[in-house]
Motif scaffolding. Sequence first.
Motif, mmCIF file in Angstrom:
data_model
loop_
_atom_site.group_PDB
_atom_site.id
_atom_site.type_symbol
_atom_site.label_atom_id
_atom_site.label_comp_id
_atom_site.label_asym_id
_atom_site.label_seq_id
_atom_site.Cartn_x
_atom_site.Cartn_y
_atom_site.Cartn_z
ATOM 1 N N GLU A 276 -4.349 18.617 32.051
ATOM 2 C CA GLU A 276 -4.014 18.223 30.683
ATOM 3 C C GLU A 276 -4.892 18.954 29.661
ATOM 4 O O GLU A 276 -4.397 19.379 28.605
ATOM 5 N N GLN A 277 -6.155 19.131 29.958
ATOM 6 C CA GLN A 277 -7.036 19.855 29.042
ATOM 7 C C GLN A 277 -6.625 21.319 28.935
ATOM 8 O O GLN A 277 -6.657 21.897 27.845
ATOM 9 N N ARG A 278 -6.239 21.918 30.035
ATOM 10 C CA ARG A 278 -5.772 23.303 29.992
ATOM 11 C C ARG A 278 -4.474 23.424 29.199
ATOM 12 O O ARG A 278 -4.266 24.395 28.450
ATOM 13 N N ALA A 279 -3.604 22.419 29.342
ATOM 14 C CA ALA A 279 -2.349 22.434 28.581
ATOM 15 C C ALA A 279 -2.615 22.334 27.083
ATOM 16 O O ALA A 279 -1.988 23.030 26.275
ATOM 17 N N ALA B 37 -2.452 16.404 24.934
ATOM 18 C CA ALA B 37 -1.600 16.643 26.095
ATOM 19 C C ALA B 37 -1.488 15.356 26.889
ATOM 20 O O ALA B 37 -2.486 14.687 27.162
ATOM 21 N N ALA B 38 -0.253 14.991 27.243
ATOM 22 C CA ALA B 38 0.002 13.775 28.018
ATOM 23 C C ALA B 38 0.057 14.108 29.506
ATOM 24 O O ALA B 38 -0.105 15.262 29.909
ATOM 25 N N ASN B 39 0.291 13.093 30.313
ATOM 26 C CA ASN B 39 0.469 13.325 31.748
ATOM 27 C C ASN B 39 1.292 12.189 32.341
ATOM 28 O O ASN B 39 1.553 11.178 31.697
ATOM 29 N N ASP B 40 1.695 12.374 33.568
ATOM 30 C CA ASP B 40 2.488 11.360 34.270
ATOM 31 C C ASP B 40 1.768 10.850 35.514
ATOM 32 O O ASP B 40 2.386 10.303 36.427
ATOM 33 N N THR B 41 0.454 11.018 35.567
ATOM 34 C CA THR B 41 -0.306 10.622 36.740
ATOM 35 C C THR B 41 -0.398 9.106 36.841
ATOM 36 O O THR B 41 -0.658 8.414 35.852
ATOM 37 N N ILE B 42 -0.175 8.587 38.027
ATOM 38 C CA ILE B 42 -0.319 7.150 38.290
ATOM 39 C C ILE B 42 -1.645 6.932 39.016
ATOM 40 O O ILE B 42 -1.808 7.360 40.157
ATOM 41 N N PRO B 43 -2.628 6.299 38.381
ATOM 42 C CA PRO B 43 -3.931 6.117 39.037
ATOM 43 C C PRO B 43 -3.846 5.103 40.171
ATOM 44 O O PRO B 43 -2.965 4.238 40.201
ATOM 45 N N PHE C 184 -3.343 6.274 30.658
ATOM 46 C CA PHE C 184 -3.686 7.120 29.520
ATOM 47 C C PHE C 184 -5.045 7.799 29.680
ATOM 48 O O PHE C 184 -5.402 8.645 28.858
ATOM 49 N N LYS C 185 -5.787 7.454 30.705
ATOM 50 C CA LYS C 185 -7.163 7.942 30.766
ATOM 51 C C LYS C 185 -7.264 9.448 30.969
ATOM 52 O O LYS C 185 -8.264 10.063 30.583
ATOM 53 N N GLU C 186 -6.222 10.073 31.544
ATOM 54 C CA GLU C 186 -6.258 11.521 31.747
ATOM 55 C C GLU C 186 -5.625 12.287 30.590
ATOM 56 O O GLU C 186 -5.573 13.516 30.617
ATOM 57 N N TYR C 187 -5.111 11.589 29.596
ATOM 58 C CA TYR C 187 -4.610 12.294 28.417
ATOM 59 C C TYR C 187 -5.750 13.123 27.829
ATOM 60 O O TYR C 187 -6.908 12.690 27.826
ATOM 61 N N ALA C 188 -5.420 14.290 27.313
ATOM 62 C CA ALA C 188 -6.452 15.213 26.835
ATOM 63 C C ALA C 188 -6.336 15.435 25.341
ATOM 64 O O ALA C 188 -5.251 15.366 24.763
ATOM 65 N N VAL C 189 -7.471 15.695 24.716
ATOM 66 C CA VAL C 189 -7.510 16.121 23.322
ATOM 67 C C VAL C 189 -8.526 17.258 23.213
ATOM 68 O O VAL C 189 -9.665 17.142 23.675
ATOM 69 N N VAL C 190 -8.082 18.364 22.629
ATOM 70 C CA VAL C 190 -8.930 19.543 22.453
ATOM 71 C C VAL C 190 -8.981 19.866 20.967
ATOM 72 O O VAL C 190 -7.961 19.828 20.271
ATOM 73 N N TYR C 191 -10.183 20.174 20.479
ATOM 74 C CA TYR C 191 -10.373 20.509 19.078
ATOM 75 C C TYR C 191 -10.829 21.965 18.968
ATOM 76 O O TYR C 191 -11.769 22.380 19.636
ATOM 77 N N ASP C 192 -10.169 22.733 18.123
ATOM 78 C CA ASP C 192 -10.572 24.111 17.849
ATOM 79 C C ASP C 192 -11.155 24.148 16.429
ATOM 80 O O ASP C 192 -10.441 23.902 15.453
ATOM 81 N N PHE C 193 -12.451 24.419 16.322
ATOM 82 C CA PHE C 193 -13.146 24.406 15.037
ATOM 83 C C PHE C 193 -13.287 25.822 14.498
ATOM 84 O O PHE C 193 -13.588 26.760 15.247
ATOM 85 N N SER C 194 -13.104 25.955 13.191
ATOM 86 C CA SER C 194 -13.346 27.227 12.511
ATOM 87 C C SER C 194 -13.948 26.930 11.147
ATOM 88 O O SER C 194 -13.306 26.292 10.299
ATOM 89 N N PHE C 195 -15.202 27.359 10.944
ATOM 90 C CA PHE C 195 -15.898 27.160 9.674
ATOM 91 C C PHE C 195 -16.111 28.524 9.026
ATOM 92 O O PHE C 195 -16.831 29.367 9.562
ATOM 93 N N ASN C 196 -15.480 28.749 7.886
ATOM 94 C CA ASN C 196 -15.523 30.040 7.208
ATOM 95 C C ASN C 196 -16.118 29.842 5.818
ATOM 96 O O ASN C 196 -15.521 29.180 4.967
ATOM 97 N N GLY C 197 -17.304 30.399 5.596
ATOM 98 C CA GLY C 197 -17.966 30.283 4.294
ATOM 99 C C GLY C 197 -18.181 31.650 3.673
ATOM 100 O O GLY C 197 -18.647 32.577 4.337
#
Length: 312
Positions: free
Chosen positions: A279-282, A246-252, A77-90
């Motif tokens: 994974e981050q690009r995905a 994003a997940a992956n199937d990489t075997i370390p 699971f270590k290569e699983y990616a999480v990306v956050y897109d922030f938008s603050f509108n005031g």
Amino acid sequence: MPEQEDVTGISTPVVVQQIRCEMRDAIRGQLAGYLVKLKGDKVANDIGWTLADRKNKLSNIDLRGLNPELKRLIASFKEYAVVYDFSFNGTITANIDGDVTAVDTFTSGNRNWPFTARLDRSRQNIQSFRQSDTFGGLFREVSEEYCENSKVHVANYVYPITGRIGLAEQLQDFLSLNSFAELAAPPTNPKGPPTFVSNITFTTTLKGTIDPTIAITPVVGSTTTGGGYGLTSSRADIHQVIVAFAANDTIPTKAEIERFLAPAPRPVFRRERPAPTIEQRAADEAIDNSILRFNIGREPGAVILNNSLISF
């Protein structure tokens, strides 16, 4: 300018820090819950309870005592990616609406001379950016000091973006769907890692009005006025976070497994920013597709697509 810090009292970097630490804590909680529930494996149960106790520093916990099958599973699971897109509108709106009526009074009646005035003012500020992490990076490379003061267990009901926003639930949905369903890859890369996107939006609106009115009873042969000015002020804050996994199937390798499961008391400092993983690009592409599907076309005005960002 109406920046989110003006009302929340928390700077944008601290908001990002708290969300990253909430995700880190959610990963820790998922792993702890899994190990605690394993039947017939006391070593795994003990490590699970150690993880569940937040008084124990995550960086000091040694996972190398697990059986080989569990070690491979967790390290995968270590290569699983999480990306956050922030938008603050005031947006701040301040309006002044008024009317004044001059009245000339005579014995035979009155003559009115109405005057009206209106002043509308508004200011808007939008911040948008992205933050990218891997599960392994959050789990082992983020320092304890970085998350020491984050409010990962506290919700803010006025400005939710500054407190816990429910990332543990989003993570659990992603992991469950990835394990027991067939998550799809982004349409732009059908052969890439499977992805999951959650769009979290919080809207807070504050309003205030003042409506003083002047009314003077006229006497014959005099000129007087009646009317008033209405003062209206409002602030609307729309805080949005699009979270993509994003997940992956990489075997370390065995060496990578042992290195990842070992304690990491010192944070990793990199002089150069590493290139994004597959994974981050995905996950990044999954956010672009979510914006294209749900956001573009709902805003007034012309829409310009940047083909360097969104590919078809």
